[in-house]
Design a protein around this motif. Structure first.
Motif, mmCIF file in Angstrom:
data_model
loop_
_atom_site.group_PDB
_atom_site.id
_atom_site.type_symbol
_atom_site.label_atom_id
_atom_site.label_comp_id
_atom_site.label_asym_id
_atom_site.label_seq_id
_atom_site.Cartn_x
_atom_site.Cartn_y
_atom_site.Cartn_z
ATOM 1 N N ARG A 25 10.669 0.503 -2.447
ATOM 2 C CA ARG A 25 10.595 1.306 -2.844
ATOM 3 C C ARG A 25 10.183 1.145 -4.110
ATOM 4 O O ARG A 25 10.781 0.434 -4.918
ATOM 5 N N THR A 26 9.153 1.448 -4.910
ATOM 6 C CA THR A 26 9.007 1.651 -5.758
ATOM 7 C C THR A 26 9.685 2.176 -7.293
ATOM 8 O O THR A 26 10.777 3.145 -6.560
ATOM 9 N N PRO A 27 10.406 1.625 -8.397
ATOM 10 C CA PRO A 27 10.814 2.002 -9.381
ATOM 11 C C PRO A 27 10.819 3.904 -9.776
ATOM 12 O O PRO A 27 11.220 4.230 -9.687
ATOM 13 N N ARG A 62 7.074 5.372 -2.250
ATOM 14 C CA ARG A 62 7.136 4.084 -0.762
ATOM 15 C C ARG A 62 5.981 3.540 -0.842
ATOM 16 O O ARG A 62 4.540 3.564 -1.598
ATOM 17 N N HIS A 63 6.221 1.814 -0.265
ATOM 18 C CA HIS A 63 4.863 0.949 -0.451
ATOM 19 C C HIS A 63 5.333 0.293 0.534
ATOM 20 O O HIS A 63 6.378 -0.111 1.316
ATOM 21 N N TYR A 64 4.755 -0.069 0.997
ATOM 22 C CA TYR A 64 4.036 -0.676 2.949
ATOM 23 C C TYR A 64 3.269 -1.626 2.457
ATOM 24 O O TYR A 64 2.675 -2.128 1.662
ATOM 25 N N MET A 112 0.832 -1.171 0.088
ATOM 26 C CA MET A 112 0.003 0.126 -0.049
ATOM 27 C C MET A 112 0.512 0.896 -0.349
ATOM 28 O O MET A 112 1.562 1.168 0.448
ATOM 29 N N LYS A 113 0.305 2.341 -0.345
ATOM 30 C CA LYS A 113 1.105 3.410 -0.002
ATOM 31 C C LYS A 113 1.394 4.482 0.658
ATOM 32 O O LYS A 113 0.555 4.306 1.055
ATOM 33 N N ILE A 114 2.187 5.502 0.477
ATOM 34 C CA ILE A 114 1.739 5.695 1.866
ATOM 35 C C ILE A 114 0.444 6.964 2.750
ATOM 36 O O ILE A 114 0.122 6.361 3.696
#
Length: 119
Positions: free
Chosen positions: A30-32, A36-38, A1-3
């Protein structure tokens, strides 16, 4: 999920989530594109961080305790109980000091009020 989604799900601001990450309390990938991805465990981790902060623990101690949770709640493994007991003793000491300071201030206020009233 994103921040942003983590923020909505936990009620914690994006700014605080970034701070938790900077303090090594919360991890993201981190995505390309650099976003941020949790993982799915992030909301539980944020809840634990919030519970430990509410208990008065500094982030330095929270960082040490975070890997030692047992289960999904706020229960920790036995290996950190002594550490938490030390934190509790420090809080008790601070409370005692503040109680003593409050009593001393109350005495000063009482004496001052009495002196002004009798003058």
């Amino acid at each position: 999920m994103k921040i942003g989604e983590l923020s909505r799900r936990t009620g914690v601001s994006v700014r605080l989530l970034r701070y938790y990450e900077a303090q090594d309390l919360l991890a993201s990938h981190r995505t390309p594109g650099g976003h941020r991805h949790y993982g799915p465990e992030a909301p539980a981790a944020v809840a634990r961080i919030r519970a430990l902060l509410a208990a008065g623990l500094p982030t330095r101690v929270i960082r040490e305790v975070m890997p030692c949770f047992a289960g999904d709640g706020t229960e920790v493994q036995a290996c950190v109980l002594d550490h938490l007991r030390t934190q509790m003793a420090e809080l008790d000491s601070r409370i005692a000091d503040l109680t003593q300071a409050r009593t001393a201030l109350g005495d000063i206020l009482h004496a001052s009020t009495r002196a002004l009233t009798s003058a």
